[in-house]
Write an enzyme that holds these catalytic residues in place. Structure first.
Site, PDB file in Angstrom:
ATOM      1  N   CYS A   1      -1.404 -22.723 -57.620  1.00 46.26           N
ATOM      2  CA  CYS A   1      -0.537 -22.824 -58.798  1.00 46.26           C
ATOM      3  C   CYS A   1      -0.571 -24.219 -59.409  1.00 46.26           C
ATOM      4  O   CYS A   1      -1.031 -25.188 -58.810  1.00 46.26           O
ATOM      5  CB  CYS A   1       0.899 -22.433 -58.488  1.00 46.26           C
TER       6      CYS A   1
ATOM      7  N   ARG B   1      -0.379 -19.547 -62.400  1.00 51.19           N
ATOM      8  CA  ARG B   1       0.065 -18.941 -61.153  1.00 51.19           C
ATOM      9  C   ARG B   1      -1.074 -18.357 -60.328  1.00 51.19           C
ATOM     10  O   ARG B   1      -1.935 -17.642 -60.850  1.00 51.19           O
ATOM     11  CB  ARG B   1       1.084 -17.837 -61.456  1.00 51.19           C
ATOM     12  N   LEU B   2      -1.066 -18.703 -59.060  1.00 56.11           N
ATOM     13  CA  LEU B   2      -1.847 -18.003 -58.051  1.00 56.11           C
ATOM     14  C   LEU B   2      -0.861 -17.102 -57.326  1.00 56.11           C
ATOM     15  O   LEU B   2      -0.010 -17.582 -56.584  1.00 56.11           O
ATOM     16  CB  LEU B   2      -2.491 -18.989 -57.081  1.00 56.11           C
ATOM     17  N   SER B   3      -0.926 -15.811 -57.567  1.00 55.33           N
ATOM     18  CA  SER B   3       0.110 -14.886 -57.101  1.00 55.33           C
ATOM     19  C   SER B   3       0.022 -14.661 -55.600  1.00 55.33           C
ATOM     20  O   SER B   3      -1.001 -14.198 -55.093  1.00 55.33           O
ATOM     21  CB  SER B   3      -0.003 -13.551 -57.843  1.00 55.33           C
ATOM     22  N   ILE B   4       1.126 -14.979 -54.901  1.00 53.15           N
ATOM     23  CA  ILE B   4       1.212 -14.760 -53.457  1.00 53.15           C
ATOM     24  C   ILE B   4       2.487 -13.995 -53.130  1.00 53.15           C
ATOM     25  O   ILE B   4       2.449 -12.895 -52.594  1.00 53.15           O
ATOM     26  CB  ILE B   4       1.172 -16.102 -52.698  1.00 53.15           C
TER      27      ILE B   4
ATOM     28  N   ASN C   1       5.539 -25.088 -58.077  1.00 51.86           N
ATOM     29  CA  ASN C   1       4.218 -24.958 -57.471  1.00 51.86           C
ATOM     30  C   ASN C   1       4.381 -25.088 -55.965  1.00 51.86           C
ATOM     31  O   ASN C   1       4.971 -26.060 -55.493  1.00 51.86           O
ATOM     32  CB  ASN C   1       3.282 -26.045 -58.000  1.00 51.86           C
ATOM     33  N   GLY C   2       3.865 -24.139 -55.216  1.00 51.32           N
ATOM     34  CA  GLY C   2       3.924 -24.238 -53.769  1.00 51.32           C
ATOM     35  C   GLY C   2       4.646 -23.066 -53.138  1.00 51.32           C
ATOM     36  O   GLY C   2       4.652 -21.956 -53.675  1.00 51.32           O
ATOM     37  N   GLU C   3       5.265 -23.336 -52.005  1.00 50.36           N
ATOM     38  CA  GLU C   3       5.933 -22.260 -51.259  1.00 50.36           C
ATOM     39  C   GLU C   3       7.094 -22.842 -50.458  1.00 50.36           C
ATOM     40  O   GLU C   3       6.962 -23.884 -49.813  1.00 50.36           O
ATOM     41  CB  GLU C   3       4.940 -21.584 -50.309  1.00 50.36           C
TER      42      GLU C   3
ATOM     43  N   ASP D   1      10.128 -16.647 -53.737  1.00 49.45           N
ATOM     44  CA  ASP D   1      10.794 -17.858 -53.252  1.00 49.45           C
ATOM     45  C   ASP D   1      11.293 -18.722 -54.411  1.00 49.45           C
ATOM     46  O   ASP D   1      12.245 -19.482 -54.254  1.00 49.45           O
ATOM     47  CB  ASP D   1       9.879 -18.666 -52.331  1.00 49.45           C
TER      48      ASP D   1
END
Length: 234
Positions: A2, A53-56, A79-81, A104
């Protein structure tokens, strides 16, 4: 992975041009988030957000960013988790907080609404970079995770305060002037990298790990230093 970006111009912005600009800035960091993009603007306040977005977590539209809190007070790009978001979510559910999705990012927003920004940062376990707009105080806050796993750059272009996950996004800003910092260049030759908070450009810095920085709309000057919320020495 992201990528996030945004800018705050106290003079206000024209939505018709600001939204495409945010999209172009995001396209500069397409490699960070190829799955989705989002842009948001409050023209009168002069605040614009963008995200790649990198969808996770939560691949549904409920996980789309930029995201607005349930009350409408806060808008976030993240950005991140947040690794412990399920535990945090469980606490909020017990308190009656109404969730719309399973991301999240939504949990982070709910935490900020319930506990406030700085208290929430101390409760987040993860790797993240955050941009948060507070409609009530008309202020922008950016923050970085404890160890700085997620990058975040900031500075000024013209009268606007600008931040992004990657300097390439900032290069799209009208009035961008790529003035090389000779001292940073010297550090690069000495260490083979540029130590934070410097960057290769004079006008921009890296936000230090474990810190946050707040910018009020009425004064977009970067006069204060980032505030630390965590230290390995503590």
């Amino acid at each position: 992975m992201c990528g996030i970006l945004g800018f705050l111009d106290p003079a206000g912005v024209d939505e018709a041009s600001a939204m495409p600009l945010a999209k172009r800035m995001g396209d500069r960091i397409l490699h960070r988030g190829p799955d989705d993009h989002g842009e948001w603007c409050d023209a009168d306040a002069g605040i614009v957000f963008g995200q790649r977005r990198l969808s996770i977590n939560d691949l549904s539209p409920a996980g789309h960013q930029p995201m607005t809190s349930a009350s409408g007070r806060y808008v976030i790009v993240l950005n991140g988790e947040i690794y412990n978001f399920l535990d945090l979510r469980g606490d909020l559910v017990r308190r009656g907080y109404p969730f719309r999705g399973d991301s999240d990012t939504e949990v982070a927003l709910a935490m900020i609404e319930h506990y406030g920004f700085t208290d929430s940062l101390s409760r987040f376990v993860g790797m993240f970079a955050i941009g948060l707009w507070d409609r009530e105080s008309r202020s922008l806050t950016i923050a970085r995770d404890r160890l700085g796993e997620k990058p975040l750059y900031y500075g000024k272009v013209g009268g606007a305060f600008v931040f992004a996950s990657d300097l390439n996004a900032i290069r799209e800003m009208p009035g961008w002037s790529a003035q090389i910092d000779p001292d940073a260049l010297g550090l690069m030759m000495q260490h083979f990298y540029i130590p934070a908070p410097r960057t290769i450009y004079k006008e921009f810095k890296k936000l230090l790990p474990g810190t946050w920085l707040r910018i009020d709309r009425g004064n977009c000057g970067i006069e204060g230093e980032p505030t630390s919320y965590w230290s390995a020495a503590d």
